[in-house]
Design an enzyme around this catalytic site. Sequence first.
Site, short mmCIF file in Angstrom:
data_model
loop_
_atom_site.label_atom_id
_atom_site.label_comp_id
_atom_site.label_asym_id
_atom_site.label_seq_id
_atom_site.Cartn_x
_atom_site.Cartn_y
_atom_site.Cartn_z
N LYS A 141 0.97 -1.34 -0.01
CA LYS A 141 0.00 -0.06 0.06
C LYS A 141 0.75 1.18 -0.09
O LYS A 141 0.61 2.28 -0.65
CB LYS A 141 -1.00 0.19 1.31
CG LYS A 141 -2.08 -0.93 1.11
CD LYS A 141 -2.79 -1.26 2.37
CE LYS A 141 -3.71 -2.41 2.11
NZ LYS A 141 -4.46 -2.93 3.26
N GLN A 156 -5.31 -1.56 9.40
CA GLN A 156 -4.75 -2.79 8.82
C GLN A 156 -5.68 -4.15 9.47
O GLN A 156 -5.44 -4.04 10.85
CB GLN A 156 -3.74 -3.19 8.55
CG GLN A 156 -3.11 -4.47 7.91
CD GLN A 156 -3.39 -4.62 6.24
OE1 GLN A 156 -3.82 -3.49 5.57
NE2 GLN A 156 -4.05 -5.66 5.96
N ASP A 158 -11.46 2.48 3.64
CA ASP A 158 -11.81 1.27 3.47
C ASP A 158 -13.32 1.20 3.43
O ASP A 158 -13.87 0.11 2.92
CB ASP A 158 -11.62 0.36 4.91
CG ASP A 158 -10.38 -0.33 4.72
OD1 ASP A 158 -9.79 -0.98 3.33
OD2 ASP A 158 -9.52 -0.71 5.48
N1 GUN Z 1 -7.20 -7.10 5.51
C1 GUN Z 1 -7.59 -7.73 4.74
N2 GUN Z 1 -8.24 -7.15 3.80
C2 GUN Z 1 -8.26 -5.88 4.17
C3 GUN Z 1 -8.79 -4.60 3.63
O1 GUN Z 1 -9.34 -4.49 2.43
N3 GUN Z 1 -8.73 -3.45 4.55
C4 GUN Z 1 -8.13 -3.71 5.64
N4 GUN Z 1 -8.16 -2.38 6.37
N5 GUN Z 1 -7.51 -4.76 6.29
C5 GUN Z 1 -7.63 -5.85 5.29
#
Ligand code: GUN
Length: 285
Positions: free
Chosen positions: A53, A97, A120
Site C-alpha cells: 500500500k 489494517q 476502506d
Molecule cells: N485485511 C484484509 N483485507 C483488508 C482490507 O481490505 N482492508 C483492511 N484494512 N484490512 C484488510
Amino acid sequence: MAKIMDGSELAKKIRSRLKVEVEKYIETHEKKPHLAVILVGNDPASETYVKFKEKACHQVGMNSTIIKLDDNVSEEDLISEIQKLNTNPDIHGILLQLPIPKHLDSEKIINLIDSNKDVDGFANENVAKLSKNQDALVPCTPLGIIRLLEEYNIMTEGQHCVILGRSQIVGKPMAQLMLQKNSTVTICHSRTKNIEEIAKQADILIAAVGKPHMVNRHFVKKGAVVIDVGVSRVNGKILGDVDFNDVEDIASYITPMPGGTGPMTIACLLENTIKCYKNLVIKND
Ligand code: GUN
C-alpha cells in the site's frame, strides 16, 4: 479458453491516470494526498500488504505514513492515535489494517475513524450510504472488481451474480454494488445447501470465502465470468478460491491469481484516498 481479466495491467493503467491527477492537485493546492495506515502487531501477511500500500502511494506521488503499534497496545492508545489522525488536516485517508488483536474491539474502533477519511468504507456511515445508493466510500476489493467488470465490458444487467462469502469486507458490499449494476444477486455462505448447484447458475461467479481451490469445474456454468478473491497460504504457496486450471476452459473470463483482484484492491485504495482528499481539501479551498 477463458480470457484473462488482468488486474495488474488495469491497476497500472489506473495508477498512471492517478499520478497525473495527483500532480495537478499538488500544483493547485500545494498539498499531497496523504494516507495513514495503522498496523497493530507483526503479522507477516499484514506487514506485506501494508508495504504494498505504501509503495503504491509513492508510485502515484502521494504521501503515506505507517503507524506501527505493538500487539498489546491498549484500546485507549489505539483510539488516541485515530483521534490524532482524524483531526490532522494533512491526513486525508485512514486505514486500520485488519485483523487486529482479539483484545481490541475492531467494530468499535473502525467506527471511530472519521467517515470522511474512511478509505476502506467499513464505518457504519459509509456502509449505510452504500446500501442506500448514496455517494459513499466503497470497500476497495468490491470496487476493484466493478472496475474489472467495466474494463472488460462484462454485461451485468439482468445477469445472475452468485457471490460465495458474506463478509463485511467483500461479500456484502459486493452484493450492493452488483444490485446497483442491475444484476440478480445470490449470496452463498458456509450454511448454504447445494452451494455447487447455485454457483453453477451464475453468469458472474465471485468467490470470496478463503477456501483454497474450492471452486472447481463443477461450480461453473459454461461461459460464466469467474472472479477469484480468495488468498490462502498452503505450504508456502498462495492459492485462490478458484482452481484456475480446472475452470479456465469453461469460463468466458477469469481473474488470475496472483494478478487479478489483489492489485485492483490497492488501486482502488489510492482512488478512495484521492476521493477523500478532494472532499476534504478541494471543497474547502
Ligand atoms: N485485511 C484484509 N483485507 C483488508 C482490507 O481490505 N482492508 C483492511 N484494512 N484490512 C484488510
